[in-house]
Design a protein around this motif. Structure first.
Motif, short mmCIF file in Angstrom:
data_model
loop_
_atom_site.label_atom_id
_atom_site.label_comp_id
_atom_site.label_asym_id
_atom_site.label_seq_id
_atom_site.Cartn_x
_atom_site.Cartn_y
_atom_site.Cartn_z
N SER A 70 9.00 3.00 5.72
CA SER A 70 8.66 3.90 4.62
C SER A 70 7.33 4.57 4.91
N GLN A 71 7.01 5.58 4.14
CA GLN A 71 5.77 6.33 4.37
C GLN A 71 5.19 6.81 3.06
N ASP A 72 3.88 6.97 3.04
CA ASP A 72 3.16 7.55 1.92
C ASP A 72 2.29 8.65 2.49
N ASN A 73 2.77 9.86 2.40
CA ASN A 73 2.06 10.97 3.02
C ASN A 73 0.69 11.20 2.39
N ALA A 74 0.59 10.93 1.09
CA ALA A 74 -0.70 11.14 0.41
C ALA A 74 -1.76 10.20 0.95
N LYS A 75 -1.34 9.03 1.42
CA LYS A 75 -2.28 8.03 1.94
C LYS A 75 -2.29 7.99 3.46
N ASN A 76 -1.56 8.90 4.08
CA ASN A 76 -1.48 8.91 5.55
C ASN A 76 -1.11 7.54 6.09
N THR A 77 -0.17 6.87 5.45
CA THR A 77 0.17 5.50 5.82
C THR A 77 1.67 5.34 6.00
#
Length: 124
Positions: A70-77
């Protein structure tokens, strides 16, 4: 070149879970290709999961159903949730990136940036 830093590895018993994280040094605009790989001593680097910028994922046969990318683009993670761990999952785990490319791949030659890795050890 984008920098990647993995964390979250550790030593667990078989059947346990881990959540690996990969912090990306900068926001990567679409398109991009991201991946998780692992390498055990004496073995080749193996692709376990990949994601493309539309969120579509690809998993290796040995991990499908147990690993979730999974990814969280807002957190660059990026995250790799690993469940039902097996001793054969023991390896150094790496995240990798290929900015500017739309696709997904389990081939390590298709990536341009790599992290330093985080160790996962599973005991029986």
């Amino acid at each position: 070149q984008v920098q990647l830093v993995e964390s979250g590895g550790g030593s667990v018993q078989a059947g346990g879970s881990l959540r690996l994280s990969c912090l990306v040094s900068e926001y990567i605009r679409s398109p991009y290709q991201m991946g998780w790989f692992r390498q055990a001593p004496g073995k080749e680097r193996e692709g376990v999961a990949s994601i493309r910028s539309d969120g579509t994922t690809l998993y290796g046969d040995s991990v499908r159903g147990r690993f979730t990318f999974s990814q969280d683009n807002a957190k660059n993670t990026l995250w790799l949730q690993i469940d039902s761990l097996k001793p054969e999952d023991s390896a150094m785990y790496y995240c990798a990136a290929r900015p500017g490319y739309f696709g997904y791949s389990l081939n390590p030659d298709r990536y341009t940036s790599w992290g330093q890795g985080t160790q996962v050890t599973v005991s029986s």
